[in-house]
Write an enzyme that holds these catalytic residues in place. Sequence first.
Site, PDB file in Angstrom:
ATOM      1  N   SER A  73       0.828  -1.207   0.000  1.00 38.60           N
ATOM      2  CA  SER A  73       0.000   0.000   0.000  1.00 38.60           C
ATOM      3  C   SER A  73       0.863   1.259   0.000  1.00 38.60           C
ATOM      4  O   SER A  73       1.980   1.257   0.542  1.00 38.60           O
ATOM      5  CB  SER A  73      -0.872  -0.003   1.264  1.00 38.60           C
ATOM      6  OG  SER A  73      -1.398   1.274   1.496  1.00 38.60           O
TER       7      SER A  73
ATOM      8  N   TYR B 290      -1.961  -0.446  10.120  1.00 37.58           N
ATOM      9  CA  TYR B 290      -2.233  -0.960   8.774  1.00 37.58           C
ATOM     10  C   TYR B 290      -0.968  -0.867   7.915  1.00 37.58           C
ATOM     11  O   TYR B 290      -0.527  -1.845   7.307  1.00 37.58           O
ATOM     12  CB  TYR B 290      -3.373  -0.164   8.123  1.00 37.58           C
ATOM     13  CG  TYR B 290      -3.551  -0.454   6.647  1.00 37.58           C
ATOM     14  CD1 TYR B 290      -3.921  -1.726   6.208  1.00 37.58           C
ATOM     15  CD2 TYR B 290      -3.335   0.535   5.684  1.00 37.58           C
ATOM     16  CE1 TYR B 290      -4.075  -1.995   4.846  1.00 37.58           C
ATOM     17  CE2 TYR B 290      -3.491   0.274   4.331  1.00 37.58           C
ATOM     18  CZ  TYR B 290      -3.856  -0.990   3.926  1.00 37.58           C
ATOM     19  OH  TYR B 290      -4.002  -1.268   2.580  1.00 37.58           O
TER      20      TYR B 290
HETATM   21  N1  LIG Z   1      -8.479  -0.091  -2.439  1.00 35.02           N
HETATM   22  C1  LIG Z   1      -7.390   0.630  -2.194  1.00 35.02           C
HETATM   23  O1  LIG Z   1      -7.369   1.840  -2.382  1.00 35.02           O
HETATM   24  C2  LIG Z   1      -6.128  -0.036  -1.684  1.00 35.02           C
HETATM   25  C3  LIG Z   1      -4.991   0.758  -1.503  1.00 35.02           C
HETATM   26  C4  LIG Z   1      -3.833   0.173  -1.045  1.00 35.02           C
HETATM   27  C5  LIG Z   1      -3.793  -1.176  -0.777  1.00 35.02           C
HETATM   28  N2  LIG Z   1      -4.920  -1.938  -0.927  1.00 35.02           N
HETATM   29  C6  LIG Z   1      -4.841  -3.360  -0.623  1.00 35.02           C
HETATM   30  O2  LIG Z   1      -5.328  -4.098  -1.727  1.00 35.02           O
HETATM   31  C7  LIG Z   1      -5.965  -5.293  -1.276  1.00 35.02           C
HETATM   32  C8  LIG Z   1      -7.389  -5.363  -1.800  1.00 35.02           C
HETATM   33  O3  LIG Z   1      -8.075  -4.209  -1.351  1.00 35.02           O
HETATM   34  P1  LIG Z   1      -9.596  -3.919  -1.665  1.00 35.02           P
HETATM   35  O4  LIG Z   1      -9.737  -2.462  -1.784  1.00 35.02           O
HETATM   36  O5  LIG Z   1     -10.064  -4.807  -2.743  1.00 35.02           O
HETATM   37  O6  LIG Z   1     -10.239  -4.334  -0.261  1.00 35.02           O
HETATM   38  P2  LIG Z   1     -11.509  -5.256   0.072  1.00 35.02           P
HETATM   39  O7  LIG Z   1     -11.702  -5.155   1.545  1.00 35.02           O
HETATM   40  O8  LIG Z   1     -12.637  -4.898  -0.815  1.00 35.02           O
HETATM   41  O9  LIG Z   1     -10.997  -6.703  -0.311  1.00 35.02           O
HETATM   42  C9  LIG Z   1     -10.337  -7.578   0.570  1.00 35.02           C
HETATM   43  C10 LIG Z   1     -11.114  -8.873   0.609  1.00 35.02           C
HETATM   44  O10 LIG Z   1     -10.381  -9.789   1.421  1.00 35.02           O
HETATM   45  C11 LIG Z   1     -11.263 -10.486   2.257  1.00 35.02           C
HETATM   46  N3  LIG Z   1     -10.511 -10.885   3.458  1.00 35.02           N
HETATM   47  C12 LIG Z   1     -10.067 -10.079   4.454  1.00 35.02           C
HETATM   48  N4  LIG Z   1      -9.421 -10.828   5.384  1.00 35.02           N
HETATM   49  C13 LIG Z   1      -9.448 -12.104   4.949  1.00 35.02           C
HETATM   50  C14 LIG Z   1      -8.965 -13.314   5.460  1.00 35.02           C
HETATM   51  N5  LIG Z   1      -8.315 -13.377   6.626  1.00 35.02           N
HETATM   52  N6  LIG Z   1      -9.175 -14.467   4.765  1.00 35.02           N
HETATM   53  C15 LIG Z   1      -9.842 -14.433   3.562  1.00 35.02           C
HETATM   54  N7  LIG Z   1     -10.346 -13.297   3.043  1.00 35.02           N
HETATM   55  C16 LIG Z   1     -10.144 -12.144   3.720  1.00 35.02           C
HETATM   56  C17 LIG Z   1     -12.409  -9.537   2.563  1.00 35.02           C
HETATM   57  O11 LIG Z   1     -13.601 -10.216   2.856  1.00 35.02           O
HETATM   58  C18 LIG Z   1     -12.498  -8.732   1.252  1.00 35.02           C
HETATM   59  O12 LIG Z   1     -13.500  -9.267   0.406  1.00 35.02           O
HETATM   60  C19 LIG Z   1      -5.868  -5.270   0.249  1.00 35.02           C
HETATM   61  O13 LIG Z   1      -4.735  -6.008   0.614  1.00 35.02           O
HETATM   62  C20 LIG Z   1      -5.672  -3.801   0.555  1.00 35.02           C
HETATM   63  O14 LIG Z   1      -5.009  -3.621   1.778  1.00 35.02           O
HETATM   64  C21 LIG Z   1      -6.086  -1.399  -1.383  1.00 35.02           C
END
Ligand SMILES: NC(=O)c1ccc[n+]([C@@H]2O[C@H](COP(=O)([O-])OP(=O)(O)OC[C@H]3O[C@@H](n4cnc5c(N)ncnc54)[C@H](O)[C@@H]3O)[C@@H](O)[C@H]2O)c1
Length: 335
Positions: free
Chosen positions: A127, A152
């Site tokens: 991130s 985080y």
């Molecule tokens: N969206 C953003 O702007 C952004 C920015 C930086 C980093 N990220 C990273 O990208 C990745 C995806 O983000 P996103 O925006 O799609 O988030 P999101 O929360 O929509 O997707 C994450 C998914 O993982 C699942 N999950 C969480 N913990 C789990 C576990 N222990 N076992 C199985 N499933 C689990 C959740 O149910 C969710 O559906 C994450 O790692 C997030 O930290 C996202």
Amino acid sequence: MNILVTGAAGFIGFHLSKRLLAHDHHVIGVDNLNDYYDVHLKEERLKILEQSANFEFHKLDIANEKAIKTLFEERSISIVINLAAQAGVRYSLTNPHSYVHSNLSGFVNILEACRHYQVKHLIYASSSSVYGANSKIPFSTKDSVDHPVSLYAATKKANELMAHTYSHLYQLPTTGLRFFTVYGPWGRPDMAYFSFTKNIIDGNPIKVFNHGDMSRDFTYIDDIVEGIVKLVDHPPQYDSHWDQENRNPSSSYAPYKVYNIGNKSPVRLLDFIQLLEKLLGQKAIVEFSPMQPGDVQMTYADMTDLQKEIGFLPITSLEVGLRQFVDWYKQYYQK
Ligand SMILES: NC(=O)c1ccc[n+]([C@@H]2O[C@H](COP(=O)([O-])OP(=O)(O)OC[C@H]3O[C@@H](n4cnc5c(N)ncnc54)[C@H](O)[C@@H]3O)[C@@H](O)[C@H]2O)c1
């Protein structure tokens, strides 16, 4: 090719899986469908993925060591894209254990499985928040990221360190991707662009932190997906030019790489709100608030590395991408 996508019911995992299926890959989706935000939205995303015969879904928690081991035993998995995580900066101030559970314990299980089952390439979500207290812009993967300002961010930086040890010890090719504020249709309701849209439409006030003095490098979901897909067949090699005396933190003598994926075009929050008002045809009721603990004032991606490596740069302007989001939101919520 069998590709495991963890967090497949999540925002990025859903879009990525859809694209991989369109490219005729077999996608093994994993998600624990937790209720950090509206579970129904996750289920609706899954329904779309399940329309493809090449998609299989396993409801499981990546922190469940036995379940992950069994999955890898039963399926031949060549590529792993780990997106499952507890996301969100502010939530980590009140729910730290959720981050340890998914982002640390869960990630170790993924690394162990990749090691034991000869996975060819592990791609995982890091991130932009790892840049923490850094003030030098744009944020470069060559910069030190040793001063995170939220748990985080610390877990995401920890993922990069953990990945390096597996690249070093077991020659596991790993690529970490520092995503910058990803937005788009089917997005995350906990993110500001989403809640701003909801509140403006519903006539409720929006909270603008740091009195509006914030900028974000908003990156459209299709660009993020394009970057990931391009990297799947591009596992990192041993960097023969890696210099012990002048260490580049984003690469290594081991098959390890970390990249930024961001629009390299930060937008001031107040300009963002103005654009959203224009697209919605409605005025926002703005409530200014002080800076939130754990937040950073600006994010801004230096994209030099990824551009050099795979010739990739995001192409979607905020106006085009935000219009796509607003159109989806209005249709999905019948507004
Ligand atoms: N969206 C953003 O702007 C952004 C920015 C930086 C980093 N990220 C990273 O990208 C990745 C995806 O983000 P996103 O925006 O799609 O988030 P999101 O929360 O929509 O997707 C994450 C998914 O993982 C699942 N999950 C969480 N913990 C789990 C576990 N222990 N076992 C199985 N499933 C689990 C959740 O149910 C969710 O559906 C994450 O790692 C997030 O930290 C996202």
